[in-house]
Write a protein that holds these residues in place. Structure first.
Motif, PDB file in Angstrom:
ATOM      1  N   ALA A 123      26.656  35.079  36.015  1.00  0.00           N
ATOM      2  CA  ALA A 123      25.821  33.913  36.298  1.00  0.00           C
ATOM      3  C   ALA A 123      26.091  32.784  35.315  1.00  0.00           C
ATOM      4  O   ALA A 123      26.181  31.610  35.689  1.00  0.00           O
ATOM      5  N   GLU A 124      26.231  33.141  34.051  1.00  0.00           N
ATOM      6  CA  GLU A 124      26.435  32.124  33.016  1.00  0.00           C
ATOM      7  C   GLU A 124      27.811  31.477  33.084  1.00  0.00           C
ATOM      8  O   GLU A 124      28.017  30.396  32.519  1.00  0.00           O
ATOM      9  N   ALA A 125      28.741  32.110  33.773  1.00  0.00           N
ATOM     10  CA  ALA A 125      30.080  31.535  33.902  1.00  0.00           C
ATOM     11  C   ALA A 125      30.141  30.419  34.940  1.00  0.00           C
ATOM     12  O   ALA A 125      31.108  29.648  34.979  1.00  0.00           O
ATOM     13  N   VAL A 126      29.126  30.321  35.789  1.00  0.00           N
ATOM     14  CA  VAL A 126      29.120  29.320  36.863  1.00  0.00           C
ATOM     15  C   VAL A 126      28.735  27.951  36.304  1.00  0.00           C
ATOM     16  O   VAL A 126      27.726  27.810  35.609  1.00  0.00           O
ATOM     17  N   ASP A 127      29.532  26.961  36.625  1.00  0.00           N
ATOM     18  CA  ASP A 127      29.225  25.579  36.256  1.00  0.00           C
ATOM     19  C   ASP A 127      28.311  24.993  37.322  1.00  0.00           C
ATOM     20  O   ASP A 127      28.732  24.817  38.469  1.00  0.00           O
ATOM     21  N   PRO A 128      27.061  24.682  37.004  1.00  0.00           N
ATOM     22  CA  PRO A 128      26.140  24.185  38.031  1.00  0.00           C
ATOM     23  C   PRO A 128      26.519  22.824  38.597  1.00  0.00           C
ATOM     24  O   PRO A 128      25.937  22.391  39.591  1.00  0.00           O
ATOM     25  N   LYS A 129      27.514  22.178  37.996  1.00  0.00           N
ATOM     26  CA  LYS A 129      27.940  20.861  38.485  1.00  0.00           C
ATOM     27  C   LYS A 129      29.091  20.950  39.473  1.00  0.00           C
ATOM     28  O   LYS A 129      29.501  19.916  40.027  1.00  0.00           O
ATOM     29  N   CYS A 130      29.637  22.139  39.709  1.00  0.00           N
ATOM     30  CA  CYS A 130      30.765  22.226  40.635  1.00  0.00           C
ATOM     31  C   CYS A 130      30.264  22.110  42.074  1.00  0.00           C
ATOM     32  O   CYS A 130      29.074  22.301  42.370  1.00  0.00           O
ATOM     33  N   ASP A 131      31.168  21.791  42.980  1.00  0.00           N
ATOM     34  CA  ASP A 131      30.823  21.584  44.390  1.00  0.00           C
ATOM     35  C   ASP A 131      31.079  22.817  45.246  1.00  0.00           C
ATOM     36  O   ASP A 131      30.506  22.939  46.333  1.00  0.00           O
ATOM     37  N   VAL A 132      31.949  23.697  44.790  1.00  0.00           N
ATOM     38  CA  VAL A 132      32.229  24.937  45.507  1.00  0.00           C
ATOM     39  C   VAL A 132      32.726  25.947  44.482  1.00  0.00           C
ATOM     40  O   VAL A 132      33.371  25.586  43.488  1.00  0.00           O
ATOM     41  N   LEU A 133      32.399  27.212  44.721  1.00  0.00           N
ATOM     42  CA  LEU A 133      32.765  28.283  43.796  1.00  0.00           C
ATOM     43  C   LEU A 133      33.666  29.283  44.499  1.00  0.00           C
ATOM     44  O   LEU A 133      33.330  29.781  45.574  1.00  0.00           O
ATOM     45  N   ILE A 134      34.810  29.567  43.882  1.00  0.00           N
ATOM     46  CA  ILE A 134      35.764  30.557  44.372  1.00  0.00           C
ATOM     47  C   ILE A 134      35.638  31.790  43.480  1.00  0.00           C
ATOM     48  O   ILE A 134      35.675  31.672  42.256  1.00  0.00           O
ATOM     49  N   LEU A 135      35.526  32.964  44.099  1.00  0.00           N
ATOM     50  CA  LEU A 135      35.362  34.178  43.324  1.00  0.00           C
ATOM     51  C   LEU A 135      36.490  35.162  43.584  1.00  0.00           C
ATOM     52  O   LEU A 135      36.891  35.389  44.734  1.00  0.00           O
ATOM     53  N   GLY A 136      36.992  35.750  42.484  1.00  0.00           N
ATOM     54  CA  GLY A 136      38.034  36.760  42.555  1.00  0.00           C
ATOM     55  C   GLY A 136      37.827  37.807  41.483  1.00  0.00           C
ATOM     56  O   GLY A 136      36.895  37.715  40.677  1.00  0.00           O
ATOM     57  N   GLU A 137      38.709  38.794  41.446  1.00  0.00           N
ATOM     58  CA  GLU A 137      38.534  39.918  40.526  1.00  0.00           C
ATOM     59  C   GLU A 137      39.882  40.525  40.156  1.00  0.00           C
ATOM     60  O   GLU A 137      40.896  40.263  40.781  1.00  0.00           O
ATOM     61  N   MET A 138      39.834  41.333  39.108  1.00  0.00           N
ATOM     62  CA  MET A 138      40.972  42.156  38.694  1.00  0.00           C
ATOM     63  C   MET A 138      40.417  43.416  38.052  1.00  0.00           C
ATOM     64  O   MET A 138      39.504  43.334  37.213  1.00  0.00           O
ATOM     65  N   GLY A 139      40.945  44.559  38.445  1.00  0.00           N
ATOM     66  CA  GLY A 139      40.486  45.806  37.829  1.00  0.00           C
ATOM     67  C   GLY A 139      41.168  47.002  38.453  1.00  0.00           C
ATOM     68  O   GLY A 139      40.964  47.281  39.644  1.00  0.00           O
ATOM     69  N   ILE A 140      42.013  47.683  37.699  1.00  0.00           N
ATOM     70  CA  ILE A 140      42.681  48.862  38.218  1.00  0.00           C
ATOM     71  C   ILE A 140      41.618  49.878  38.648  1.00  0.00           C
ATOM     72  O   ILE A 140      40.678  50.165  37.912  1.00  0.00           O
ATOM     73  N   GLY A 141      41.768  50.385  39.856  1.00  0.00           N
ATOM     74  CA  GLY A 141      40.814  51.339  40.417  1.00  0.00           C
ATOM     75  C   GLY A 141      39.723  50.723  41.250  1.00  0.00           C
ATOM     76  O   GLY A 141      38.924  51.444  41.855  1.00  0.00           O
ATOM     77  N   ASN A 142      39.685  49.386  41.336  1.00  0.00           N
ATOM     78  CA  ASN A 142      38.510  48.814  41.991  1.00  0.00           C
ATOM     79  C   ASN A 142      38.578  48.803  43.516  1.00  0.00           C
ATOM     80  O   ASN A 142      37.567  48.523  44.166  1.00  0.00           O
ATOM     81  N   SER A 143      39.697  49.168  44.124  1.00  0.00           N
ATOM     82  CA  SER A 143      39.656  49.357  45.575  1.00  0.00           C
ATOM     83  C   SER A 143      38.890  50.634  45.919  1.00  0.00           C
ATOM     84  O   SER A 143      38.241  50.716  46.972  1.00  0.00           O
ATOM     85  N   THR A 144      38.942  51.642  45.039  1.00  0.00           N
ATOM     86  CA  THR A 144      38.131  52.840  45.229  1.00  0.00           C
ATOM     87  C   THR A 144      36.657  52.527  45.032  1.00  0.00           C
ATOM     88  O   THR A 144      35.796  52.979  45.800  1.00  0.00           O
ATOM     89  N   VAL A 145      36.355  51.770  44.007  1.00  0.00           N
ATOM     90  CA  VAL A 145      34.978  51.312  43.786  1.00  0.00           C
ATOM     91  C   VAL A 145      34.474  50.558  45.015  1.00  0.00           C
ATOM     92  O   VAL A 145      33.345  50.765  45.483  1.00  0.00           O
ATOM     93  N   SER A 146      35.312  49.695  45.566  1.00  0.00           N
ATOM     94  CA  SER A 146      34.908  48.890  46.718  1.00  0.00           C
ATOM     95  C   SER A 146      34.638  49.754  47.936  1.00  0.00           C
ATOM     96  O   SER A 146      33.690  49.515  48.697  1.00  0.00           O
ATOM     97  N   ALA A 147      35.481  50.753  48.142  1.00  0.00           N
ATOM     98  CA  ALA A 147      35.258  51.671  49.261  1.00  0.00           C
ATOM     99  C   ALA A 147      33.926  52.387  49.107  1.00  0.00           C
ATOM    100  O   ALA A 147      33.175  52.569  50.083  1.00  0.00           O
ATOM    101  N   ALA A 148      33.612  52.795  47.880  1.00  0.00           N
ATOM    102  CA  ALA A 148      32.341  53.475  47.635  1.00  0.00           C
ATOM    103  C   ALA A 148      31.159  52.544  47.889  1.00  0.00           C
ATOM    104  O   ALA A 148      30.165  52.933  48.522  1.00  0.00           O
TER     105      ALA A 148
END
Length: 337
Positions: free
Chosen positions: A150-175
């Protein structure tokens, strides 16, 4: 900046009705403008829908994207010890360094689309717990990661793009997806970063074991039980964007699955978000259908990093260029308006 109750997951889950909503007046004005532009009504299809979506969430009948923020959150996962990925967890930090040097696909696509990129690693030296043996995170750890997002978001931006990186996180996502939507684990597990048949079998077994152990988890509690810090940070960023009425472009399977516990808590939490593209991971199209999302793009991508969302930003910019720049029938002196 968030005005969100980060004291407990239950309090967060109950906060949806208090969040800012869609501005119907601005959306109606944008829709009326679309009907006067020099084109047959509806002929720009989803570009028109995007312009109206932006108008409603930004509270402006003529919205613009002057400032696009892209956030990539990175985390490590205890389940990697189960052989669910062909890559070791050290790759997460190595890829974060690559992002910071500007060498990854997301760097190029953000530059092309006009988004400023920030990478946020979350305790990479302290993976989450193996969710087959314990909750992946305590409630306090989950809330802390959400607060970081939450604190990483700039409240003055007009649109927010979200992404990720993390080995193993496709398994996490399936769960996460399976816990929210149901069905057998095999329906949600894909090859991720290139798992072979034996690796896929290990992923399925890991998801099944995690779901069995945490069968009682519901709503946001699913996030703490099965998620990672990057998934929790994504949820926190989504909530902060909602407070600031910033539209959100979610990347592929991992990002959508990260947001799924928010949907489980209250579908309204994702009203300001759009899934940017459908991943080739087999569970993604199923998950999008379950949460009522129709992805903007289908390019056979499965990289993550926010790459599909960055591409969708270009589409969003195109929609607003047409919305704001086209002449009306009256302005152009064209009959039929």
């Amino acid at each position: 900046m968030t005005d969100l109750p980060f004291d407990s997951l239950a309090a967060l889950a109950d906060s949806a009705p208090t969040l800012p909503g869609f501005d119907d007046g601005a959306a109606d004005a944008a829709r009326a403008r679309q009907d006067t532009l020099t084109k047959p009504p509806g002929s720009l299809g989803r570009l028109e829908e995007l312009a109206i979506f932006m108008a409603g969430w930004r509270g402006d009948p003529r919205p613009h994207v002057f400032d696009a923020q892209a956030l990539v959150f990175a985390g490590n996962h205890g389940i990697t010890a189960r052989g669910v990925s062909p890559f070791p967890p050290e790759v997460t930090a190595q890829m974060v360094a690559n992002f910071e040097r500007g060498g990854a696909a997301i760097n190029q696509l953000c530059r092309h689309a006009g988004a400023r990129l920030s990478v946020v690693p979350l305790e990479l030296d302290r993976p989450t717990a193996d969710f087959t043996e314990a909750p992946a995170m305590t409630e306090a750890e989950c809330l802390d990661a959400m607060r970081t997002g939450a604190e990483a978001v700039d409240p003055k931006c007009d649109v927010l793009i979200l992404g990720e990186m993390g080995i193993g996180n496709s398994t996490v996502s399936a769960a996460l997806a399976c816990a929210v939507c149901g069905g057998p684990a095999v329906d949600w597990v894909g090859r991720g970063t290139g798992a072979d048949d034996a690796g896929v079998a290990r992923k399925i077994a890991t998801v099944e074991a995690g779901l069995s152990r945490h069968a009682d988890a519901t709503g946001l509690a699913i996030l703490a039980a099965l998620g990672g810090r990057e998934q929790a940070a994504i949820c926190g960023a989504i909530l902060a964007a909602r407070v600031a009425r910033i539209p959100v472009l979610l990347d592929g399977f991992i990002c959508t699955a990260a947001a799924a516990p928010l949907f489980a808590a209250d579908p309204a939490f994702l009203a300001h978000a759009r899934v940017a593209h459908v991943s080739r991971e087999p569970g993604h199209a199923r998950l999008c259908a379950a949460i009522g999302q129709d992805p903007l793009l289908d390019l056979g991508m499965a990289l993550g990093e926010g790459t599909g969302a960055a591409l969708a930003l270009s589409l969003l910019r195109a929609a607003l260029e047409c919305h704001n720049g086209m002449a009306t029938f009256a302005e152009a002196g064209v009959a039929g308006g």
